[in-house]
Design a protein around this motif. Structure first.
Motif, PDB file in Angstrom:
ATOM      1  N   GLY A 358       0.668  -1.640   0.151  1.00  0.00           N
ATOM      2  CA  GLY A 358       0.278   0.120   0.065  1.00  0.00           C
ATOM      3  C   GLY A 358       0.779   1.234  -0.216  1.00  0.00           C
ATOM      4  N   GLU A 359       1.883   0.729  -0.700  1.00  0.00           N
ATOM      5  CA  GLU A 359       2.791   2.730  -0.279  1.00  0.00           C
ATOM      6  C   GLU A 359       2.358   3.034  -1.648  1.00  0.00           C
ATOM      7  N   VAL A 360       2.520   4.929  -1.880  1.00  0.00           N
ATOM      8  CA  VAL A 360       1.980   5.137  -2.819  1.00  0.00           C
ATOM      9  C   VAL A 360       3.052   6.444  -3.041  1.00  0.00           C
ATOM     10  N   VAL A 361       3.048   6.423  -4.030  1.00  0.00           N
ATOM     11  CA  VAL A 361       4.271   7.904  -4.193  1.00  0.00           C
ATOM     12  C   VAL A 361       4.182   8.846  -5.347  1.00  0.00           C
ATOM     13  N   PHE A 362       4.391   9.818  -5.333  1.00  0.00           N
ATOM     14  CA  PHE A 362       3.432  10.635  -6.612  1.00  0.00           C
ATOM     15  C   PHE A 362       5.060  11.782  -7.032  1.00  0.00           C
ATOM     16  N   HIS A 382       5.315  11.292  -0.937  1.00  0.00           N
ATOM     17  CA  HIS A 382       5.855   9.435  -0.533  1.00  0.00           C
ATOM     18  C   HIS A 382       5.211   9.154   0.410  1.00  0.00           C
ATOM     19  N   ILE A 383       4.085   8.516   0.022  1.00  0.00           N
ATOM     20  CA  ILE A 383       2.762   8.019   1.624  1.00  0.00           C
ATOM     21  C   ILE A 383       3.281   6.368   1.873  1.00  0.00           C
ATOM     22  N   ARG A 384       4.566   5.994   3.058  1.00  0.00           N
ATOM     23  CA  ARG A 384       4.595   4.230   3.657  1.00  0.00           C
ATOM     24  C   ARG A 384       3.634   4.748   3.259  1.00  0.00           C
ATOM     25  N   PRO A 385       3.114   2.219   2.994  1.00  0.00           N
ATOM     26  CA  PRO A 385       2.298   1.307   3.662  1.00  0.00           C
ATOM     27  C   PRO A 385       2.420   2.054   4.689  1.00  0.00           C
ATOM     28  N   GLY A 386       0.132   1.742   5.482  1.00  0.00           N
ATOM     29  CA  GLY A 386       0.048   2.140   6.260  1.00  0.00           C
ATOM     30  C   GLY A 386      -0.307   3.454   7.154  1.00  0.00           C
ATOM     31  N   GLU A 387       0.108   4.536   6.110  1.00  0.00           N
ATOM     32  CA  GLU A 387       0.440   5.723   6.501  1.00  0.00           C
ATOM     33  C   GLU A 387      -0.514   6.347   6.640  1.00  0.00           C
ATOM     34  N   LYS A 388      -1.165   7.354   7.213  1.00  0.00           N
ATOM     35  CA  LYS A 388      -2.363   8.201   7.761  1.00  0.00           C
ATOM     36  C   LYS A 388      -1.966   9.512   7.769  1.00  0.00           C
ATOM     37  N   ILE A 389      -2.514   9.782   6.099  1.00  0.00           N
ATOM     38  CA  ILE A 389      -1.875  11.540   6.206  1.00  0.00           C
ATOM     39  C   ILE A 389      -3.107  12.117   5.964  1.00  0.00           C
ATOM     40  N   GLY A 390      -3.144  13.404   6.401  1.00  0.00           N
ATOM     41  CA  GLY A 390      -4.295  14.606   5.871  1.00  0.00           C
ATOM     42  C   GLY A 390      -3.644  15.818   5.204  1.00  0.00           C
ATOM     43  N   LEU A 391      -4.689  15.964   4.212  1.00  0.00           N
ATOM     44  CA  LEU A 391      -4.376  16.647   2.955  1.00  0.00           C
ATOM     45  C   LEU A 391      -5.143  17.948   3.667  1.00  0.00           C
ATOM     46  N   VAL A 419       2.030   3.152  -7.531  1.00  0.00           N
ATOM     47  CA  VAL A 419       1.653   2.383  -5.172  1.00  0.00           C
ATOM     48  C   VAL A 419       2.393   1.065  -6.086  1.00  0.00           C
ATOM     49  N   ASP A 420       2.703   0.436  -4.984  1.00  0.00           N
ATOM     50  CA  ASP A 420       3.488  -0.159  -4.378  1.00  0.00           C
ATOM     51  C   ASP A 420       4.633  -0.340  -5.650  1.00  0.00           C
ATOM     52  N   GLY A 421       5.256   0.465  -6.342  1.00  0.00           N
ATOM     53  CA  GLY A 421       6.248   0.499  -7.001  1.00  0.00           C
ATOM     54  C   GLY A 421       5.957   0.755  -8.610  1.00  0.00           C
ATOM     55  N   GLN A 422       4.235   0.287  -9.033  1.00  0.00           N
ATOM     56  CA  GLN A 422       4.095   0.408 -10.171  1.00  0.00           C
ATOM     57  C   GLN A 422       3.357   1.826 -10.693  1.00  0.00           C
ATOM     58  N   ASP A 423       3.464   2.103 -11.474  1.00  0.00           N
ATOM     59  CA  ASP A 423       3.228   2.786 -12.554  1.00  0.00           C
ATOM     60  C   ASP A 423       1.321   2.717 -12.238  1.00  0.00           C
ATOM     61  N   ILE A 424       0.630   3.490 -12.315  1.00  0.00           N
ATOM     62  CA  ILE A 424      -0.764   3.476 -12.279  1.00  0.00           C
ATOM     63  C   ILE A 424      -1.218   3.692 -13.725  1.00  0.00           C
ATOM     64  N   ALA A 425      -0.475   4.714 -14.203  1.00  0.00           N
ATOM     65  CA  ALA A 425      -0.232   4.568 -16.092  1.00  0.00           C
ATOM     66  C   ALA A 425      -0.548   3.654 -16.953  1.00  0.00           C
ATOM     67  N   GLY A 426       0.567   2.102 -16.275  1.00  0.00           N
ATOM     68  CA  GLY A 426       0.926   0.870 -16.683  1.00  0.00           C
ATOM     69  C   GLY A 426       0.460   0.028 -16.234  1.00  0.00           C
TER      70      GLY A 426
END
Length: 621
Positions: A358-362, A382-391, A419-426
């Motif tokens: 569940g890692e998310v990277v912009f 960079h949002i770490r796996p299981g991290e909870k962030i507020g925008l 997402v977990d190293g996978q480009d969501i465009a692909g």
């Protein structure tokens, strides 16, 4: 027998077709895929029927000549074979007409437009969010429905009616020419003048029809828009204003209708003049030839009968051609929408997304909604796996856009999201969104049962799992008391269009239950509790905390107390990240977050505060 013909065309093909081409004839040809063999059969049988009908006049002329020469008592003895052949021809025409009707009505008539609706609807469902932001929902639905019928009728008029007319007229000329070539002259003269009339009137009718189709779509769209937003109309007492708004579109439609009817009246008048002229000329020429003993009485009867028959056919052809051009206008109007290239598509080699952590990277994300001003400008997060962030940020800072980009509702201008190293465009869009759960501020429910709306998150869920999700979302109690106009109760009760029968808080709790049932590893909350009163919010906050346990969470809230206890707060301004830190750190920094916090009062009911007055960290219930 009927069932066999009704199964010739499959109305619901599995394969999703590509968007059809934007040129008219290519569009028509593409739409006919899967129906072409049966359209050809309709055409062949129609041609045979047209030839049969014209030949029938020749045979009847022969019979009339026989009756003029033979004694009644000798008719069957001397000409029984000829009369039997006539009966066989008539019987064959019945068989051909029956087969043509089976292919046309059982095989094509219902299945063809339904096949198109099925394909067009699926294409529209694949369109991006940007597409729907620029269109009326009612207008799109109208184009899907009316274009499907227009495509069918265009094909049937060309392959059925026009083929019949052409074959009939050619055979007719051969028949009258066999009597005497001079008899061909009135028919050829009529044909030249009739084609000239068609050349003048029909294209103009087509132009009016195209304008009329667009006006009809606009009229339907405005009416549907008022119904969809009826609560707003009632709230501001603008029923009369909406009526006038729709009237403007109705008047535009009526303008095209008046123009169409003027052309039709002119064409009808010209057509009647030509028909009377054809009958008179044919009668004059045939009688002159008969007077000179050049043709028999059967030729006079047949030629005159053909002229009368063309009188009826000419009116029919005029209306069919006018209808044809109306359908052409409707198809051309619908093509612009239905042939729109999808802006967000899966790559040919796209694979299913796998989310073990569940890692998310912009990475340097840039997005501008197609305009010049960047809504998201060089975002790195960079949002770490299981991290909870507020925008956090002012309205228009780009928070919701970030969430939409993570869902790939739009494609980036530049940069990438991993997402977990996978480009969501692909990866495939379906697999991406299966791994993301989202609760939005503007909760929209389907006009179906409560059960259908909850299990929308996971269609294979059991009844017990569905009920458990409703209980966790604090929705089970009010659901038990629901009923609709048809007497359905509880989970079977229908919620109305967009959930209009429920309060905002009730809709929100059903939406939360739906996401709880989905149980995706990445959770997005965009003002998830904005429609709830403080008491209900406090009741389900622990359920939300349990929902967040073990998930990567991105939460947006204007009520900062609901997200202040997140692991990290990310403050955005004008599409950029300007501050990052926890609640206490950002307060101490005295920046945008601190100023926003100052403008708001404390947290929600039941909130536990630390000694420094900040909300306690998020923990499982």
């Amino acid at each position: 027998m009927f069932g066999r013909f009704e199964k010739l065309v499959h109305p619901y093909p599995d394969a999703l077709p590509p968007p059809p081409p934007r040129s008219f004839f290519a569009f028509l040809w593409t739409c006919s895929k899967g129906v072409r063999p049966w359209l050809l059969m309709v055409t062949l049988f129609t041609a045979a029927i047209g030839a049969f009908e014209a030949l029938l006049f020749s045979m009847m002329a022969h019979v009339v000549d026989l009756l003029a020469k033979v004694q009644p008592t000798q008719l069957w003895a001397e000409h029984g074979r000829t009369l039997t052949l006539l009966a066989v021809v008539l019987g064959a025409s019945v068989v051909f007409a029956a087969l043509q009707a089976l292919f046309k009505y059982q095989g094509v008539f219902g299945n063809f437009p339904m096949r198109l609706r099925w394909n067009f609807h699926r294409l529209m469902l694949e369109q991006s969010m940007g597409f729907y932001q620029d269109e009326f929902a009612g207008r799109i639905a109208t184009k899907v429905m009316q274009t499907s019928l227009a495509v069918r009728d265009t094909w049937l008029i060309v392959t059925d009616i026009m083929v019949y007319v052409v074959i009939y007229f050619v055979t007719l000329l051969a028949v009258v020419g066999a009597f005497d070539l001079w008899l061909v002259a009135p028919f050829l003269g009529w044909l030249v003048l009739y084609v000239a009339a068609l050349w003048y009137f029909v294209p103009r009718l087509g132009q009016v029809a195209q304008a009329q189709a667009d006006a009809r779509s606009l009229m339907t769209g405005r009416i549907t828009d008022a119904y969809t937003n009826i609560a707003t109309v009632k709230l501001f007492s603008h029923a009369q204003r909406e009526a006038q708004f729709a009237r403007g579109a109705m008047q535009e439609f009526m303008s095209t209708a008046y123009a169409q009817m003027r052309l039709v009246t002119g064409f009808e008048t010209v057509n009647q003049i030509l028909s009377v002229g054809l009958i008179a000329a044919t009668a004059f020429v045939s009688l002159a030839l008969w007077s000179g003993s050049l043709v028999g009485v059967g030729a006079v009867a047949a030629a005159t009968a053909m002229a009368f028959r063309l009188n009826g056919i000419s009116h029919w052809v005029m209306w069919e051609l006018a209808t044809l051009f109306e359908h052409i206008g409707t198809v051309q109007d619908g093509m612009a929408t239905l042939s729109r290239v999808q802006s967000v598509v899966d790559k040919p080699d796209a694979k299913a997304l796998v989310v073990p952590r569940g890692e998310v990277v912009f990475e340097n994300v840039v997005f501008a909604y197609g305009g010049k001003k960047r809504v998201v400008d060089g975002l790195n997060l960079h949002i770490r796996p299981g991290e909870k962030i507020g925008l956090v940020g002012r309205s228009g800072a780009g928070k919701s856009t970030v969430v939409n980009l993570l869902l790939r509702l739009y494609d980036l201008e530049s940069g990438r999201i991993l997402v977990d190293g996978q480009d969501i465009a692909g990866v495939t869009q379906a697999s991406l969104r299966r791994h993301v759960g989202m609760v939005t501020q503007d909760t929209s429910l389907l006009h179906r049962s409560v059960r259908d709306n909850i299990v929308y998150g996971r269609p294979d869920a059991t009844e017990a799992e569905m009920v458990r999700a409703a209980e966790r979302a604090e929705a089970a109690d009010f659901i038990a008391g629901l009923s609709d106009a048809k007497g359905r109760k509880g989970y079977d009760a229908h919620v109305g269009e967009r959930g209009v029968k429920l309060s905002g808080g009730q809709r929100q709790r059903i939406a939360i239950a739906r996401v709880m049932l989905k149980d995706a590893p990445i959770l997005l909350l965009d003002e998830a509790t904005s429609a709830l009163d403080s008491e209900v919010e406090a009741a389900i906050q622990e359920s939300l905390y349990r929902l967040m346990e073990g998930k990567t969470v991105v939460a947006i809230a204007h009520r900062l107390s609901t997200i202040a206890a997140m692991d990290r707060l990310v403050v955005m301004d004008q599409g950029r990240i300007v501050e990052v830190g926890d609640h206490a750190t950002l307060l101490a920094a005295g920046g945008i977050y601190a100023r926003l916090w100052e403008h708001q009062s404390g947290g929600f009911l039941g909130e536990e505060l630390d000694e420094d007055g900040t909300p306690a960290p998020v923990t499982a219930g």
